[in-house]
Design a protein around this motif. Structure first.
Motif, PDB file in Angstrom:
ATOM      1  N   PRO A 182       0.782  -1.319  -0.094  1.00  0.00           N
ATOM      2  CA  PRO A 182       0.079   0.189  -0.184  1.00  0.00           C
ATOM      3  C   PRO A 182       0.960   1.267  -0.150  1.00  0.00           C
ATOM      4  N   PHE A 183       0.372   2.431  -0.922  1.00  0.00           N
ATOM      5  CA  PHE A 183       1.149   3.539  -0.864  1.00  0.00           C
ATOM      6  C   PHE A 183       0.416   4.738  -0.199  1.00  0.00           C
ATOM      7  N   VAL A 184       1.158   5.511   0.613  1.00  0.00           N
ATOM      8  CA  VAL A 184       0.679   6.678   1.357  1.00  0.00           C
ATOM      9  C   VAL A 184       1.211   7.935   0.868  1.00  0.00           C
ATOM     10  N   ALA A 185       0.224   8.861   0.777  1.00  0.00           N
ATOM     11  CA  ALA A 185       0.531  10.070   0.806  1.00  0.00           C
ATOM     12  C   ALA A 185       0.690  11.045   1.853  1.00  0.00           C
ATOM     13  N   LYS A 186       1.993  11.438   2.495  1.00  0.00           N
ATOM     14  CA  LYS A 186       1.918  12.007   3.787  1.00  0.00           C
ATOM     15  C   LYS A 186       1.999  13.618   3.481  1.00  0.00           C
ATOM     16  N   GLY A 187       1.335  14.323   4.387  1.00  0.00           N
ATOM     17  CA  GLY A 187       1.408  15.852   4.447  1.00  0.00           C
ATOM     18  C   GLY A 187       0.198  16.464   3.582  1.00  0.00           C
ATOM     19  N   VAL A 188      -1.059  15.769   3.693  1.00  0.00           N
ATOM     20  CA  VAL A 188      -2.092  16.152   3.091  1.00  0.00           C
ATOM     21  C   VAL A 188      -2.810  17.085   4.205  1.00  0.00           C
ATOM     22  N   LEU A 189      -3.183  18.500   3.561  1.00  0.00           N
ATOM     23  CA  LEU A 189      -3.642  19.261   4.571  1.00  0.00           C
ATOM     24  C   LEU A 189      -4.922  20.017   3.698  1.00  0.00           C
ATOM     25  N   SER A 190      -5.457  19.077   2.896  1.00  0.00           N
ATOM     26  CA  SER A 190      -6.672  19.966   2.239  1.00  0.00           C
ATOM     27  C   SER A 190      -7.649  18.810   1.581  1.00  0.00           C
ATOM     28  N   VAL A 191      -8.855  19.073   1.394  1.00  0.00           N
ATOM     29  CA  VAL A 191      -9.748  18.133   0.749  1.00  0.00           C
ATOM     30  C   VAL A 191      -9.215  18.000  -0.611  1.00  0.00           C
ATOM     31  N   THR A 192      -8.779  18.905  -1.406  1.00  0.00           N
ATOM     32  CA  THR A 192      -8.228  18.799  -2.857  1.00  0.00           C
ATOM     33  C   THR A 192      -7.214  18.006  -2.996  1.00  0.00           C
ATOM     34  N   ASP A 193      -6.069  17.924  -1.834  1.00  0.00           N
ATOM     35  CA  ASP A 193      -5.110  16.779  -1.968  1.00  0.00           C
ATOM     36  C   ASP A 193      -5.534  15.349  -1.618  1.00  0.00           C
ATOM     37  N   ALA A 194      -6.381  15.437  -0.770  1.00  0.00           N
ATOM     38  CA  ALA A 194      -6.897  14.129  -0.201  1.00  0.00           C
ATOM     39  C   ALA A 194      -7.635  13.462  -1.362  1.00  0.00           C
ATOM     40  N   VAL A 195      -8.540  14.290  -2.014  1.00  0.00           N
ATOM     41  CA  VAL A 195      -9.234  13.404  -3.055  1.00  0.00           C
ATOM     42  C   VAL A 195      -8.295  13.139  -4.330  1.00  0.00           C
ATOM     43  N   LYS A 196      -7.295  13.853  -4.604  1.00  0.00           N
ATOM     44  CA  LYS A 196      -6.264  13.705  -5.495  1.00  0.00           C
ATOM     45  C   LYS A 196      -5.592  12.316  -5.168  1.00  0.00           C
ATOM     46  N   ALA A 197      -5.047  12.178  -3.965  1.00  0.00           N
ATOM     47  CA  ALA A 197      -4.647  10.942  -3.506  1.00  0.00           C
ATOM     48  C   ALA A 197      -5.332   9.872  -3.624  1.00  0.00           C
ATOM     49  N   LYS A 198      -6.821   9.839  -3.250  1.00  0.00           N
ATOM     50  CA  LYS A 198      -7.425   8.832  -3.858  1.00  0.00           C
ATOM     51  C   LYS A 198      -7.487   8.318  -5.089  1.00  0.00           C
ATOM     52  N   GLU A 199      -7.718   9.301  -5.727  1.00  0.00           N
ATOM     53  CA  GLU A 199      -7.916   9.062  -7.055  1.00  0.00           C
ATOM     54  C   GLU A 199      -6.674   8.571  -7.821  1.00  0.00           C
ATOM     55  N   ALA A 200      -5.514   8.753  -7.106  1.00  0.00           N
ATOM     56  CA  ALA A 200      -4.358   8.454  -7.725  1.00  0.00           C
ATOM     57  C   ALA A 200      -3.886   6.963  -7.242  1.00  0.00           C
ATOM     58  N   GLY A 201      -4.796   6.354  -6.396  1.00  0.00           N
ATOM     59  CA  GLY A 201      -4.827   5.072  -5.806  1.00  0.00           C
ATOM     60  C   GLY A 201      -3.937   5.182  -4.439  1.00  0.00           C
ATOM     61  N   CYS A 202      -3.831   5.997  -3.960  1.00  0.00           N
ATOM     62  CA  CYS A 202      -3.242   5.864  -2.405  1.00  0.00           C
ATOM     63  C   CYS A 202      -4.139   5.032  -1.477  1.00  0.00           C
ATOM     64  N   ALA A 203      -3.556   4.089  -0.600  1.00  0.00           N
ATOM     65  CA  ALA A 203      -4.471   3.444   0.271  1.00  0.00           C
ATOM     66  C   ALA A 203      -4.655   4.206   1.454  1.00  0.00           C
ATOM     67  N   ALA A 204      -3.775   5.342   1.848  1.00  0.00           N
ATOM     68  CA  ALA A 204      -3.942   5.969   2.787  1.00  0.00           C
ATOM     69  C   ALA A 204      -3.114   7.625   2.686  1.00  0.00           C
ATOM     70  N   ILE A 205      -3.794   8.350   3.654  1.00  0.00           N
ATOM     71  CA  ILE A 205      -3.141   9.425   3.704  1.00  0.00           C
ATOM     72  C   ILE A 205      -2.718   9.892   5.113  1.00  0.00           C
ATOM     73  N   VAL A 206      -1.814  10.868   5.300  1.00  0.00           N
ATOM     74  CA  VAL A 206      -1.320  11.441   6.589  1.00  0.00           C
ATOM     75  C   VAL A 206      -1.820  12.912   6.630  1.00  0.00           C
ATOM     76  N   VAL A 207      -2.784  13.193   7.434  1.00  0.00           N
ATOM     77  CA  VAL A 207      -3.312  14.657   7.497  1.00  0.00           C
ATOM     78  C   VAL A 207      -1.981  15.282   8.282  1.00  0.00           C
ATOM     79  N   SER A 208      -1.225  16.194   7.773  1.00  0.00           N
ATOM     80  CA  SER A 208      -0.240  16.628   8.655  1.00  0.00           C
ATOM     81  C   SER A 208       0.379  18.141   8.114  1.00  0.00           C
TER      82      SER A 208
END
Length: 315
Positions: A182-208
């Motif tokens: 699983p791949f993680v996008a760390k350093g998400v601080l907006s709905v915009t990036d959260a949705v992009k991370a989801k659409e890119a295929g990320c399994a998780a995000i770190v809101v930070s």
């Protein structure tokens, strides 16, 4: 630059320049102004077991993705290994930040379930190579610090002589597809990036806010409700950090929408002073505080948090 000792090191380990506390002040204020409604009838001792990346851990608390704590002590171990050993004993998920493959391999030898976070290097082949190495070493997941792009000079940052670069959506999608775990996008601080991370295929995000990389950044905890709503039904796990100093902070962050939370400075001093033992003692205390608050609010397990118990007090 202040310094602290830990048991058995050969010399001193630099800790911080003091900006960490300043960076977390807004998250601190946000959490401190959140009050909790008590619900005790029918409450029971809670089950803290938490499923992360398909594996079950004893707590929703996770180790931080520390970097560069690599002064070798007289026992032959680095602080990075010490807190990995603590994670293994506590049966909680371990995280590691920017380190060499050699150091990462030593950490993996502890047997702790570990996530490797990689910098957004300008050379994308370096990222792909580090993803592959982490997967080969048995990492539970891998990810990229998507927020570590800009430097104080207004250009792309440089870390340890290695230039960083942008993270385009296509890059993130490539990393997700390339990774065997699983791949993680760390350093998400907006709905915009959260949705992009989801659409890119990320399994998780770190809101930070990555201890304040963005000046005047939003408190991570304040973004959780909107991000959770935006990712509802997606299966993308939501993690969060931000100077969490107690089990009560962890409770509020979990109630706001995080699936699990990363510790940080709260374990740093015990780590540097006492090694794994200090980390274990601290995490156990935080688990006790978290369990206490769950009992006071009738939350039986970590899948049952309810943000309706939270009230923002008037300033």
């Amino acid at each position: 630059m202040s310094e602290e000792k830990w048991p058995g090191p050969k010399g001193l380990i630099p800790v911080t320049d003091g900006r960490e506390d300043d960076a977390n002040v807004h998250n601190r204020r946000y959490l401190d102004h959140m009050l909790v409604e008590m619900r005790v009838i029918d409450s029971v001792k809670p089950d803290l077991h938490t499923k992360i990346f398909g594996r079950t851990y004893d707590t929703p608390l996770m180790m931080p993705a520390f970097s560069h704590l690599n002064k070798v002590g007289e026992n032959g171990r680095m602080p990075m290994e010490e807190y990995a050993l603590a994670a293994k004993q506590l049966h909680m998920l371990n995280w590691v930040g920017m380190e060499s493959d050699e150091t990462f391999a030593r950490i993996m030898e502890t047997g702790a379930d570990t996530v490797r976070i990689i910098k957004p290097f300008a050379d994308h082949n370096t990222i792909l190579e580090q993803i592959d190495f982490a997967c080969d070493q048995g990492a539970v997941a891998v990810g990229v610090d998507i927020d570590h792009i800009a430097g104080k000079d207004g250009g792309y940052d440089v870390v340890d002589g290695m230039p960083l670069g942008p993270v385009y959506f296509a890059d993130l999608k490539e990393y997700c597809q390339h990774s065997a775990v699983p791949f993680v996008a760390k350093g998400v601080l907006s709905v915009t990036d959260a949705v992009k991370a989801k659409e890119a295929g990320c399994a998780a995000i770190v809101v930070s806010h990555h201890h304040g990389r963005i000046p005047c950044g939003m408190p991570p905890a304040a973004m959780l409700k909107d991000i959770k709503k935006a990712l509802a039904g997606s299966g993308v796990a939501i993690f969060c950090d931000g100077g969490l100093a107690s089990g009560y902070d962890c409770y509020k962050t979990l109630a706001l929408g995080a699936d699990a939370v990363s510790l940080g400075r709260v374990i740093l001093k015990p780590l540097l002073q006492e090694g794994a033992d200090g980390v274990i003692r601290t995490v156990r205390q935080l688990n006790n505080e978290l369990s206490e608050m769950m009992m006071y609010t009738c939350v039986p397990d970590t899948s049952s948090f309810d943000d309706s118990v939270l009230y923002e007090k008037q300033l």
